[in-house]
Design an enzyme around this catalytic site. Structure first.
Site, mmCIF file in Angstrom:
data_model
loop_
_atom_site.group_PDB
_atom_site.id
_atom_site.type_symbol
_atom_site.label_atom_id
_atom_site.label_comp_id
_atom_site.label_asym_id
_atom_site.label_seq_id
_atom_site.Cartn_x
_atom_site.Cartn_y
_atom_site.Cartn_z
ATOM 1 N NE ARG A 1 6.511 -6.008 -6.257
ATOM 2 C CZ ARG A 1 5.323 -6.592 -6.454
ATOM 3 N NH1 ARG A 1 4.313 -6.334 -5.653
ATOM 4 N NH2 ARG A 1 5.156 -7.449 -7.434
ATOM 5 C CG ASP B 1 -0.504 -7.257 0.961
ATOM 6 O OD1 ASP B 1 -0.639 -8.118 1.851
ATOM 7 O OD2 ASP B 1 -0.510 -7.530 -0.254
ATOM 8 C CD GLU C 1 7.252 -8.450 0.015
ATOM 9 O OE1 GLU C 1 6.582 -7.507 0.456
ATOM 10 O OE2 GLU C 1 6.871 -9.199 -0.902
ATOM 11 C CG HIS D 1 3.255 -9.688 -1.423
ATOM 12 N ND1 HIS D 1 4.410 -9.112 -1.885
ATOM 13 C CD2 HIS D 1 2.373 -9.600 -2.454
ATOM 14 C CE1 HIS D 1 4.245 -8.706 -3.120
ATOM 15 N NE2 HIS D 1 3.008 -8.987 -3.492
HETATM 16 P P1 NAI Z 1 -0.233 -0.891 -13.785
HETATM 17 O O1 NAI Z 1 1.004 -0.986 -14.612
HETATM 18 O O2 NAI Z 1 -1.558 -1.166 -14.409
HETATM 19 O O3 NAI Z 1 -0.311 0.568 -13.113
HETATM 20 C C1 NAI Z 1 0.774 1.198 -12.520
HETATM 21 C C2 NAI Z 1 0.547 2.689 -12.665
HETATM 22 O O4 NAI Z 1 1.570 3.362 -11.952
HETATM 23 C C3 NAI Z 1 0.595 3.168 -14.126
HETATM 24 O O5 NAI Z 1 -0.566 3.922 -14.408
HETATM 25 C C4 NAI Z 1 1.852 4.030 -14.174
HETATM 26 O O6 NAI Z 1 1.736 5.116 -15.076
HETATM 27 C C5 NAI Z 1 1.913 4.497 -12.725
HETATM 28 N N1 NAI Z 1 3.214 5.011 -12.363
HETATM 29 C C6 NAI Z 1 4.433 4.734 -12.911
HETATM 30 N N2 NAI Z 1 5.379 5.495 -12.342
HETATM 31 C C7 NAI Z 1 4.751 6.272 -11.424
HETATM 32 C C8 NAI Z 1 5.189 7.289 -10.528
HETATM 33 N N3 NAI Z 1 6.470 7.658 -10.484
HETATM 34 N N4 NAI Z 1 4.270 7.871 -9.732
HETATM 35 C C9 NAI Z 1 2.962 7.521 -9.798
HETATM 36 N N5 NAI Z 1 2.491 6.578 -10.633
HETATM 37 C C10 NAI Z 1 3.381 5.968 -11.435
HETATM 38 O O7 NAI Z 1 0.011 -1.854 -12.528
HETATM 39 P P2 NAI Z 1 -1.068 -2.459 -11.550
HETATM 40 O O8 NAI Z 1 -1.512 -3.774 -12.058
HETATM 41 O O9 NAI Z 1 -2.084 -1.446 -11.221
HETATM 42 O O10 NAI Z 1 -0.161 -2.756 -10.268
HETATM 43 C C11 NAI Z 1 0.436 -1.703 -9.535
HETATM 44 C C12 NAI Z 1 1.461 -2.297 -8.598
HETATM 45 O O11 NAI Z 1 0.810 -3.084 -7.596
HETATM 46 C C13 NAI Z 1 2.423 -3.304 -9.275
HETATM 47 O O12 NAI Z 1 3.510 -2.672 -9.880
HETATM 48 C C14 NAI Z 1 2.857 -4.159 -8.116
HETATM 49 O O13 NAI Z 1 4.030 -3.595 -7.573
HETATM 50 C C15 NAI Z 1 1.707 -4.059 -7.117
HETATM 51 N N6 NAI Z 1 1.000 -5.322 -6.950
HETATM 52 C C16 NAI Z 1 0.853 -5.817 -5.687
HETATM 53 C C17 NAI Z 1 0.171 -7.004 -5.469
HETATM 54 C C18 NAI Z 1 -0.048 -7.534 -4.091
HETATM 55 O O14 NAI Z 1 -0.376 -8.729 -3.962
HETATM 56 N N7 NAI Z 1 0.099 -6.728 -3.059
HETATM 57 C C19 NAI Z 1 -0.328 -7.787 -6.603
HETATM 58 C C20 NAI Z 1 -0.180 -7.136 -7.882
HETATM 59 C C21 NAI Z 1 0.484 -5.957 -8.040
#
Ligand code: NAI
Length: 340
Positions: free
Chosen positions: A234, A258, A263, A295
């Site tokens: 994000r 991305d 945005e 994005h």
């Molecule tokens: P997820 O929930 O599976 O993994 C997120 C990880 O971040 C978890 O392991 C969590 O423990 C960790 N986390 C939480 N707080 C943290 C911190 N302070 N420092 C380090 N790690 C921390 O989520 P997923 O599916 O892997 O997605 C991650 C992010 O990617 C989403 O939250 C979203 O913002 C972004 N995203 C972007 C997309 C795009 O099109 N560019 C599409 C989908 C998601």
């Protein structure tokens, strides 16, 4: 159920229609994004469906609730654009798509790395102009480099696997360790060690109060000179003004984005005939070592199918009295996870 589908694009409607073939909900496609002004379009709809650029702030939620909406069906994994505490207070149910294709986003992040490193975008244009000189196109071997991954959830895990496949040494930071990453040989370290030791740094954490501006003037200064920074998570995880200052000093080697803090005013629409009013974004576009995509990390056929399928299932489950707890978002859910 009657659903106002905000920010619905022509490319996603066929996926939603196909997933809705049996359930036959009444999907009302709106080109408009959800804002305080457009919230009234949902009056009389049982549910609204939001994408990442939609405004789910408290005043908007109150307007939706007053108009009879009871479900917010997010077509995204991230939910930082929705005031979840206010949704809870109003009794609005929020459902998201927690996983659709972690591969889509991780592969896009790797695409940014390879393009920035080997300068495919510049080479493509050069060759079309019959300029076959290589000056300025030199990259580096990924093999043997240290990659830092922040956030080793679903996407970060795939990222760790791909980077390990390239022969990178992978460092990671996440409050919760992922055993799959550990089995790949990923070494969990604290943030200062990760910032100082990484040649490539890729962000895969959600946007939370803890991660907002995690990359700032202070942390940028602790990174290796020449580091490549990739953000597909994000925008607001990076303080963009601080990033620009670091790029101007030549400290950061290259940046692949991305996502961008502001945005919402730009992405997902064609502004090619407009004057961009966002001077920070306009400055970012001027750097030869910054590559921005709008994005599109999620944007694969498989991911769009999965988003549509889960969104319609969430709506049907709500209509039938119970949403899969894994897809439900409540204020309690936002608390840092204690265990995976
Ligand atoms: P997820 O929930 O599976 O993994 C997120 C990880 O971040 C978890 O392991 C969590 O423990 C960790 N986390 C939480 N707080 C943290 C911190 N302070 N420092 C380090 N790690 C921390 O989520 P997923 O599916 O892997 O997605 C991650 C992010 O990617 C989403 O939250 C979203 O913002 C972004 N995203 C972007 C997309 C795009 O099109 N560019 C599409 C989908 C998601």
């Amino acid at each position: 159920m009657k659903i106002a589908v905000y920010s619905s694009k022509r490319y996603e409607r066929p996926f939603l229609d196909a997933s809705n073939a049996e359930a036959r909900h009444q999907l009302v496609y709106l080109d408009a994004s959800l804002t305080p002004t457009t919230a009234d379009l949902a009056r009389g709809h049982d549910a609204v469906s939001l994408f990442v650029g939609d405004d789910g702030s408290a005043p908007v939620l109150r307007a939706l609730h007053a108009g009879g909406t009871r479900l917010l069906a997010l077509r995204s994994a991230g939910f930082n654009h929705v005031d979840i505490a206010e949704a809870d207070r109003l009794g609005l149910t929020v459902a998201r798509v927690p996983a659709y294709s972690p591969h889509a986003v991780a592969e896009h992040a790797v695409g940014l790395i390879l393009t920035l490193n080997r300068k495919f975008h510049r080479a493509f244009n050069r060759v079309r102009e019959q300029n076959f000189a290589l000056d300025g196109l030199m990259g580096f071997d990924l093999h043997g480099k240290t990659a830092g991954v922040i956030g080793t959830g679903k996407i970060g895990e795939v990222m760790c696997a791909i980077l390990s496949g390239f022969g990178c040494r992978v460092l990671a930071f996440d409050p919760v360790r992922n055993p799959v990453c550990e089995s790949l040989g990923v070494r969990y370290v604290e943030l200062p060690e990760l910032f100082a030791g990484s040649d490539i740094l890729s962000l895969h954490c959600p946007l939370t109060p803890q991660t907002r501006h995690l990359v700032n003037a202070q942390t940028l200064a602790t990174m290796k000179r020449g580091v490549m920074l990739i953000n597909t998570s994000r925008g607001a995880v990076i303080d963009t003004q601080a990033l620009i200052a670091s790029l101007k000093q030549g400290h950061i080697g290259s940046v692949g984005l991305d996502v961008y803090e502001e945005e919402g005013d730009l992405f997902f629409r064609d502004l090619s005939n407009e004057i961009i009013q966002d001077d920070v974004f306009a400055r970012l576009l001027t750097f030869p070592n910054v590559l921005i995509t709008a994005h599109q990390g999620f944007f694969t056929r498989e991911a769009c199918e999965a988003i549509a399928r889960t969104t319609i299932r969430n709506i049907s489950d709500f209509a039938n009295g119970g949403i899969d707890p894994a897809n439900r978002v409540t204020a309690r859910f936002i608390a840092p996870p204690a265990a995976r």
